[in-house]
Design a protein around this motif. Structure first.
Motif, PDB file in Angstrom:
ATOM      1  N   ARG A  62       0.827  -1.206   0.000  1.00 22.95           N
ATOM      2  CA  ARG A  62       0.000   0.000   0.000  1.00 22.95           C
ATOM      3  C   ARG A  62       0.867   1.264   0.000  1.00 22.95           C
ATOM      4  NH1 ARG A  62      -2.877  -3.209   3.776  1.00 22.95           N
ATOM      5  NH2 ARG A  62      -4.860  -3.980   2.915  1.00 22.95           N
ATOM      6  N   ARG A  64       3.896   1.443  -1.086  1.00 27.25           N
ATOM      7  CA  ARG A  64       4.566   1.536  -2.386  1.00 27.25           C
ATOM      8  C   ARG A  64       3.618   2.065  -3.450  1.00 27.25           C
ATOM      9  NH1 ARG A  64       7.054  -3.203  -6.275  1.00 27.25           N
ATOM     10  NH2 ARG A  64       7.663  -1.770  -7.939  1.00 27.25           N
ATOM     11  N   VAL A  65       2.366   1.619  -3.406  1.00 26.04           N
ATOM     12  CA  VAL A  65       1.368   2.119  -4.363  1.00 26.04           C
ATOM     13  C   VAL A  65       1.187   3.624  -4.191  1.00 26.04           C
ATOM     14  CG1 VAL A  65      -1.102   2.098  -4.874  1.00 26.04           C
ATOM     15  CG2 VAL A  65       0.148  -0.045  -4.723  1.00 26.04           C
ATOM     16  N   GLU A  68       4.188   5.224  -5.786  1.00 22.08           N
ATOM     17  CA  GLU A  68       4.094   5.149  -7.247  1.00 22.08           C
ATOM     18  C   GLU A  68       3.083   6.164  -7.782  1.00 22.08           C
ATOM     19  OE1 GLU A  68       5.810   3.508  -9.363  1.00 22.08           O
ATOM     20  OE2 GLU A  68       6.810   1.889  -8.274  1.00 22.08           O
ATOM     21  N   THR A  69       1.937   6.260  -7.100  1.00 19.54           N
ATOM     22  CA  THR A  69       0.909   7.205  -7.544  1.00 19.54           C
ATOM     23  C   THR A  69       1.398   8.637  -7.422  1.00 19.54           C
ATOM     24  OG1 THR A  69      -0.800   5.643  -6.810  1.00 19.54           O
ATOM     25  CG2 THR A  69      -1.478   7.916  -7.203  1.00 19.54           C
ATOM     26  N   ARG A 114       4.115   4.107 -14.591  1.00 14.73           N
ATOM     27  CA  ARG A 114       4.104   4.045 -13.129  1.00 14.73           C
ATOM     28  C   ARG A 114       2.665   3.955 -12.611  1.00 14.73           C
ATOM     29  NH1 ARG A 114       8.384   1.846 -13.076  1.00 14.73           N
ATOM     30  NH2 ARG A 114       7.757   1.470 -10.919  1.00 14.73           N
ATOM     31  N   GLU A 115       1.745   4.622 -13.298  1.00 20.92           N
ATOM     32  CA  GLU A 115       0.337   4.512 -12.915  1.00 20.92           C
ATOM     33  C   GLU A 115      -0.180   3.099 -13.155  1.00 20.92           C
ATOM     34  OE1 GLU A 115      -1.454   7.481 -15.279  1.00 20.92           O
ATOM     35  OE2 GLU A 115      -1.024   9.141 -13.888  1.00 20.92           O
ATOM     36  N   SER A 118       1.044   1.002 -10.336  1.00 22.58           N
ATOM     37  CA  SER A 118       0.269   1.294  -9.123  1.00 22.58           C
ATOM     38  C   SER A 118      -1.106   0.629  -9.163  1.00 22.58           C
ATOM     39  CB  SER A 118       0.128   2.810  -8.973  1.00 22.58           C
ATOM     40  OG  SER A 118      -0.711   3.132  -7.891  1.00 22.58           O
ATOM     41  N   GLU A 119      -1.799   0.748 -10.283  1.00 22.28           N
ATOM     42  CA  GLU A 119      -3.133   0.163 -10.391  1.00 22.28           C
ATOM     43  C   GLU A 119      -3.079  -1.356 -10.340  1.00 22.28           C
ATOM     44  OE1 GLU A 119      -4.704   1.700 -13.970  1.00 22.28           O
ATOM     45  OE2 GLU A 119      -4.900   3.771 -13.231  1.00 22.28           O
ATOM     46  N   GLN A 122      -2.469  -2.531  -6.835  1.00 23.87           N
ATOM     47  CA  GLN A 122      -3.648  -2.316  -6.010  1.00 23.87           C
ATOM     48  C   GLN A 122      -4.735  -3.342  -6.304  1.00 23.87           C
ATOM     49  OE1 GLN A 122      -4.076   0.123  -3.586  1.00 23.87           O
ATOM     50  NE2 GLN A 122      -5.993  -0.911  -3.128  1.00 23.87           N
TER      51      GLN A 122
END
Length: 622
Positions: A62, A64-65, A68-69, A114-115, A118-119, A122
């Motif tokens: 979480r 890290r996400v 990244e976001t 990077r998005e 992240s997605e 998640q």
């Protein structure tokens, strides 16, 4: 020898395989139910720590996400902040700016990847870890509950056994005492037979109670042993094995989630690599020689450097030449780099008409200024005559190409409308041809206007191509005197000679150009006006004759101003000022960003010149 080595290596490989199979068999035979039958509490602690570790990994993902976001968002803001502005679009032709624009595009793509990471983390990894942790906690809770119930049952049975044993022990002791009492009573001659019989009955009763307690104890012992055997051989191992499966499931999930997170990162690695290749390609596309050539193409004026100034021997000059020289000096003193002469009794730059004597000349100059006032949307003249020859020709060629493209588009649109009209006339059910008539008329009108503009700009280009290249720039040759003639340089580089024995020829409109700085445009400035404290000066001007003189009077001040910031005059026509200095305003800003001011000078009267309007605070007289 080789055969021995081969046989040895084969035996070694077979031994390794045998050891691996034995280890696998041993690992498969190992179970918590048999090996850790007495470590129920430790296993409960271990499984709880394992699930906590899984939750910790989920929290790590979480965080890290979130990073990244945030990183992707900051990259996108960075790209947005450094996008070329509209005013910088003209620089996009340079390879360095094109490479930077491509770099921004690739960085934007990196932000997108990077998005994606992240997605994916998640939606795939974190959701899976959370679900697995929840499932494991529920299964662990159930296993521990079942183990606790089994242990409670065993404890209850052991308590029953202990109670039966105590009862048996008590009954046995009572029976022993009853037997001893009966024996003493039977040997005592003083006791009656009835009392002896009573002791015998008590003994018999206690022995019976002891036997019953013994049987109960034996029964409870049997039940306890059976339950204990079942508990430690079947029930408890089943619960511990379930805990083992639960922990192995957690461990296996941990492995899969870590590998899955790495796979998510690896899936975007090729795209990121292509982005890096794009950045490298953008950098390698920069060509310094090409940019240098484009700079030359953009700013090349077509003028040649000024020629050497000839030496004038005054002792060998006739009065006419002396008069010419006087005119040249007077003119050069009264002219600034803005290319205009000081006006008398006038407060605006439009007072330039006062320097001409004849009505004919005034009419010509008025026509020239009217033509020059027809500016394009970007502030340039319609025929681009305010530009140097080379730049003017390039602008005209670009305008002609633009008009030709628009004409081709409008022609295609008109042809399409005509075909539509023909189809409608042939089959009225498809549409009314009169509805196309208005569009056709409008298209014809646009096309005619474009053709007129094209012809006009072609004429401008033809005229610009016929003008010879000037030998020096307008700034270097505003007014020259050569062999008793006055030569006025025009903005397009041409020159008109004015002879003493002929009519005056008006200067080209280009010599009256104006811009947003003291270096060019309509305006008047005296760097210094000689004279007394009243600031009077003499200046030559041109009238019906070849030369004539007129008195230049001091312009009345329109107000005062105060310098908000210091200003260093870097070009002719402007004057320096210090912060807080008060000056007289003699000509307000005409929209070019410059205001004409004046201040007293202890040496020669007054200093006049232009200063930036944004650098001063003006207070005008009522």
């Amino acid at each position: 020898m080789l055969a021995l080595l081969a046989s040895g290596s084969s035996r070694s490989s077979s031994n390794n395989k045998l050891a691996e199979s034995e280890n696998a068999t041993q690992n498969s035979n190992m179970s918590w139910g048999t090996e850790l039958w007495d470590q129920n509490e430790n296993l409960a602690i271990h499984t709880n720590r394992g699930i906590d570790a899984l939750d910790k990994y989920a929290n790590f993902l979480r965080d890290r996400v979130a990073i990244e976001t945030e990183y992707a968002g900051k990259l996108r803001r960075l790209v947005k902040n450094y996008q070329p502005k509209k005013k910088e679009e003209e620089d996009n032709e340079f390879t360095s700016m094109q490479a930077f624009r491509n770099l921004l595009k690739e960085v934007g793509d990196l932000a997108g990847q990077r998005e994606v990471v992240s997605e994916s983390l998640q939606m795939q990894i974190i959701a899976g870890v959370t679900l697995l942790s929840k499932t494991l906690r529920e299964e662990r809770k159930k296993c521990l509950s079942d183990g606790a119930n089994l242990q409670q049952n065993l404890t209850t049975q052991l308590s029953s056994l202990d109670r039966a044993k105590r009862n048996y022990e008590k009954a046995y002791r009572d029976s022993e005492k009853a037997v001893d009492s009966y024996k003493r009573a039977d040997m005592d001659l003083n006791l009656s037979r009835a009392e002896v019989e009573r002791y015998k009955n008590v003994m018999t009763s206690k022995i019976q109670q002891s036997d019953d307690a013994k049987n109960e104890y034996a029964n409870q012992l049997q039940k306890t042993n059976n339950l204990q055997q079942q508990h430690f051989n079947m029930l408890l191992p089943a619960v511990l094995n379930r805990l083992q499966e639960l922990d192995e499931k957690r461990t296996r999930g941990f492995r899969e989630f870590i590998v899955g997170a790495a796979d998510v990162e690896s899936s975007v690695a090729p795209i990121i690599a292509r982005c890096m290749e794009g950045i490298v390609k953008a950098g390698e596309s920069i060509n310094e020689k090409e940019d240098t050539f484009k700079v030359i193409e953009r700013y090349q004026s077509g003028f040649t450097p000024p020629r050497d100034i000839p030496f004038e021997d005054l002792s060998k000059c006739d009065p006419d030449s002396v008069q010419d020289s006087h005119y040249s000096n007077s003119t050069s003193n009264s002219l600034t780099i803005r290319g205009t002469m000081s006006a008398s009794k006038l407060k605006k730059r439009v007072g330039i008409f006062g320097i001409f004597g004849s009505n004919k000349q005034r009419q010509i100059i008025e026509a020239c200024i009217t033509m020059k006032n027809s500016l394009t949307a970007d502030g340039q003249k319609e025929d681009f005559s305010d530009l140097p020859p080379n730049q003017r020709r390039k602008k005209l060629q670009a305008k002609i190409a633009e008009l030709q493209h628009k004409i081709a588009q409008e022609t295609n649109a008109r042809d399409g409308l005509m075909k539509m009209k023909i189809v409608y006339e042939a089959n009225s059910s498809l549409g009314n041809p009169m509805t196309v008539e208005g569009q056709l008329n409008e298209s014809e009108h646009k096309l005619e206007k474009l053709k007129v503009d094209l012809k006009k700009y072609q004429g401008f280009l033809e005229k610009a191509s016929q003008v010879p290249v000037a030998t020096s720039s307008p700034q270097a040759n505003r007014n020259q005197l050569q062999n008793g003639h006055r030569t006025s340089r025009h903005s397009n580089g041409s020159a008109d000679d004015h002879h003493d024995d002929g009519d005056d020829q008006p200067d080209d409109a280009g010599s009256l150009s104006s811009s947003a700085s003291p270096e060019s445009g309509l305006g008047t400035s005296h760097t210094s006006l000689p004279g007394s404290g009243q600031g009077s000066a003499n200046e030559n001007a041109i009238g019906d004759d070849t030369y004539y003189e007129r008195e230049v009077e001091t312009l009345n001040p329109l107000g005062t101003c105060k310098a908000l910031y210091p200003f260093e005059a870097s070009s002719e026509g402007s004057i320096p000022m210090n912060e807080g200095e008060e000056l007289q305003v003699i000509e307000i800003d005409q929209g070019d960003g410059w205001t004409r001011v004046r201040r007293a000078n202890n040496t020669n009267g007054w200093d006049e010149g232009f200063v930036p309007t944004s650098y001063i605070e003006c207070t005008l007289y009522a």
